[in-house]
Design a protein around this motif. Structure first.
Motif, PDB file in Angstrom:
ATOM      1  N   SER A  70     -38.694  26.040   1.436  1.00 34.26           N
ATOM      2  CA  SER A  70     -38.229  26.062   0.044  1.00 34.26           C
ATOM      3  C   SER A  70     -39.371  26.378  -0.910  1.00 34.26           C
ATOM      4  O   SER A  70     -39.210  27.169  -1.847  1.00 34.26           O
ATOM      5  CB  SER A  70     -37.591  24.729  -0.333  1.00 34.26           C
ATOM      6  OG  SER A  70     -36.420  24.518   0.423  1.00 34.26           O
ATOM      7  N   VAL A 104     -34.552  24.845  -4.505  1.00 34.03           N
ATOM      8  CA  VAL A 104     -35.490  25.967  -4.664  1.00 34.03           C
ATOM      9  C   VAL A 104     -35.739  26.244  -6.143  1.00 34.03           C
ATOM     10  O   VAL A 104     -36.879  26.371  -6.570  1.00 34.03           O
ATOM     11  CB  VAL A 104     -34.980  27.237  -3.951  1.00 34.03           C
ATOM     12  CG1 VAL A 104     -35.854  28.439  -4.283  1.00 34.03           C
ATOM     13  CG2 VAL A 104     -34.945  27.018  -2.449  1.00 34.03           C
ATOM     14  N   ASP A 159     -30.233  30.117  -0.229  1.00 37.06           N
ATOM     15  CA  ASP A 159     -30.804  28.984   0.491  1.00 37.06           C
ATOM     16  C   ASP A 159     -29.734  28.255   1.289  1.00 37.06           C
ATOM     17  O   ASP A 159     -28.582  28.162   0.864  1.00 37.06           O
ATOM     18  CB  ASP A 159     -31.462  28.023  -0.512  1.00 37.06           C
ATOM     19  CG  ASP A 159     -32.360  27.007   0.171  1.00 37.06           C
ATOM     20  OD1 ASP A 159     -32.900  27.301   1.264  1.00 37.06           O
ATOM     21  OD2 ASP A 159     -32.533  25.914  -0.393  1.00 37.06           O
TER      22      ASP A 159
END
Length: 178
Positions: A70, A104, A159
């Motif tokens: 991340s 993120v 993500d």
């Protein structure tokens, strides 16, 4: 003699290591010094074909939990927002939920707020990071069909795609990546 592929990886690595600091965690506020494997990944991601186009348009990065994925993709997202030279960058950060996308995106925000260099280049808000005195922004979005339409993204960070269930992933990915 071995000829290495053309890459802008060196530019990306220099940007990250000179401007980005770590967000939450053990290294909070410290300069973001890339490991060799991270540098190698960046060099490959930013390779160019002989015709000058990026070799890779998409990449899937899979790492076990706790390896800094991340933070790495947040740093790359900041390069795409500020360092890439795109005139009006639009960086979308998506996940199955806003909360997940914020892992993120929130890291990107903290990196901007804690970096003496980036703090002077952007303004951070709850849902977006805007480039100061120029067009360009990063924003978070939930990967839900019908919520992702908007501008033409110059960078799309998806993500935790293994969590993208019960949604029309193909449609959302298409909209955000094109």
């Amino acid at each position: 003699m071995i000829t290495l592929p053309e890459t802008k990886g060196d530019r990306v690595v220099k940007f990250i290591q000179k401007t980005v600091v770590h967000g939450e965690g053990d290294f909070y506020g410290e300069p973001f010094l890339l490991d060799d494997w991270q540098k190698a990944l960046i060099y490959e991601l930013y390779e160019y074909n002989p015709n000058g186009e990026r070799k890779y348009r998409e990449a899937l990065i899979g790492l076990p939990k706790g390896n800094g994925k991340s933070a790495l993709i947040a740093a790359i997202g900041l390069y795409e927002l500020i360092g890439s030279g795109v005139v009006s960058p639009l960086v979308a950060v998506a996940a199955a939920s806003y909360e997940q996308a914020n892992l993120v995106f929130g890291t990107m925000k903290t990196m901007c707020e804690e970096s003496p260099v980036l703090r002077g280049m952007v303004e951070t808000f709850e849902n977006e990071i805007q480039v100061k005195n120029a067009p360009g922004r990063a924003f978070r979005v939930a990967a839900k069909a019908g919520t992702a339409d908007g501008g033409r993204n110059s960078c799309f960070i998806a993500d935790e795609i293994h969590e993208w269930n019960n949604i029309n992933l193909e449609r959302v990915h298409y909209v955000l990546s094109n």
